[in-house]
Design a protein around this motif. Structure first.
Motif, PDB file in Angstrom:
ATOM      1  N   LEU A 257     -12.087   1.604  -2.670  1.00 30.40           N
ATOM      2  CA  LEU A 257     -12.401   0.814  -3.854  1.00 30.40           C
ATOM      3  C   LEU A 257     -11.146   0.517  -4.674  1.00 30.40           C
ATOM      4  O   LEU A 257     -11.032  -0.548  -5.283  1.00 30.40           O
ATOM      5  N   SER A 258     -10.197   1.446  -4.679  1.00 27.02           N
ATOM      6  CA  SER A 258      -8.928   1.187  -5.364  1.00 27.02           C
ATOM      7  C   SER A 258      -8.191   0.031  -4.692  1.00 27.02           C
ATOM      8  O   SER A 258      -7.636  -0.842  -5.371  1.00 27.02           O
ATOM      9  N   ALA A 259      -8.208   0.019  -3.368  1.00 29.93           N
ATOM     10  CA  ALA A 259      -7.584  -1.088  -2.630  1.00 29.93           C
ATOM     11  C   ALA A 259      -8.315  -2.398  -2.929  1.00 29.93           C
ATOM     12  O   ALA A 259      -7.675  -3.445  -3.104  1.00 29.93           O
ATOM     13  N   ALA A 260      -9.636  -2.352  -3.022  1.00 31.69           N
ATOM     14  CA  ALA A 260     -10.413  -3.558  -3.346  1.00 31.69           C
ATOM     15  C   ALA A 260     -10.067  -4.055  -4.741  1.00 31.69           C
ATOM     16  O   ALA A 260      -9.987  -5.259  -4.978  1.00 31.69           O
ATOM     17  N   LYS A 261      -9.846  -3.133  -5.674  1.00 33.56           N
ATOM     18  CA  LYS A 261      -9.474  -3.532  -7.039  1.00 33.56           C
ATOM     19  C   LYS A 261      -8.113  -4.215  -7.040  1.00 33.56           C
ATOM     20  O   LYS A 261      -7.908  -5.221  -7.726  1.00 33.56           O
ATOM     21  N   ILE A 262      -7.179  -3.678  -6.258  1.00 39.07           N
ATOM     22  CA  ILE A 262      -5.853  -4.305  -6.157  1.00 39.07           C
ATOM     23  C   ILE A 262      -5.992  -5.719  -5.609  1.00 39.07           C
ATOM     24  O   ILE A 262      -5.374  -6.657  -6.128  1.00 39.07           O
ATOM     25  N   ASP A 263      -6.821  -5.892  -4.579  1.00 43.33           N
ATOM     26  CA  ASP A 263      -7.058  -7.233  -4.019  1.00 43.33           C
ATOM     27  C   ASP A 263      -7.668  -8.164  -5.063  1.00 43.33           C
ATOM     28  O   ASP A 263      -7.261  -9.315  -5.198  1.00 43.33           O
ATOM     29  N   ALA A 264      -8.653  -7.664  -5.812  1.00 49.45           N
ATOM     30  CA  ALA A 264      -9.309  -8.485  -6.828  1.00 49.45           C
ATOM     31  C   ALA A 264      -8.320  -8.875  -7.925  1.00 49.45           C
ATOM     32  O   ALA A 264      -8.310 -10.021  -8.391  1.00 49.45           O
TER      33      ALA A 264
END
Length: 176
Positions: free
Chosen positions: A125-132
């Motif tokens: 989810l941290s990686a997804a936040k970085i992508d977002a």
């Protein structure tokens, strides 16, 4: 170790009907009648004990879902369906691990495995936040570039400062 409830021993389809009936607030007598009509055999007291445990677990599940939602909003895009699904899956695994504990049985998953699963979800989810965040920055940069290009073209066409400001506000989505 206590023995399994007679409700837990019911056919899974009947037990699912019992769970739905409890969820919609049916009385113990209504649930006993439902089980009888579906071909099962269970006592009023067994339904009463099971419904108490079911409601407690449902309350815990709602609390965990609220925490998971907050976690998802903190660590991922709130529109990130994959992140929401991951949170829900981990939530389900955690609840399934806790149900045997509530009835005095050994859980199917130990705390260490659950910890590693939650840690992996947090990392994902941290990686997804970085992508977002990166996507949001790209959109903002694109808007800014479009506003600058629009301003150049409007100036070339002789538009007033007020018209240029309004167009830029529309493109950027903010008041200047």
């Amino acid at each position: 170790m206590p023995r399994r409830s007679s409700v837990e021993k019911l056919d899974p389809a009947i037990r699912a009907s019992v769970d739905r009936a409890i969820g919609r607030g049916a009385s113990i007598d209504e649930i006993v009648e439902l089980v009888d009509s579906l071909g099962g055999d269970v006592s009023r007291s067994a339904i009463g004990r099971y419904s108490i445990r079911y409601r407690e677990m449902a309350d815990q599940q709602r609390n965990v879902m609220a925490i998971a939602k907050a976690f998802g909003e903190d660590f991922g895009d709130s529109n990130n369906d994959a992140g929401k699904l991951l949170i829900q899956l981990i939530n389900s695994v955690a609840v399934r691990a806790m149900i045997p504990l509530a009835s005095g049985e050994e859980p199917d998953i130990d705390g260490k495995e659950l910890h590693f699963l939650a840690r992996a979800a947090k990392d994902l989810l941290s990686a997804a936040k970085i992508d977002a965040d990166r996507d949001r920055q790209i959109r903002e940069a694109t808007k800014k570039l479009a506003a600058e290009e629009a301003e150049k073209e409007l100036r070339r066409e002789g538009a007033s400062a007020d018209t240029i400001r309004k167009v830029k506000e529309q493109i950027l989505g903010i008041e200047l």
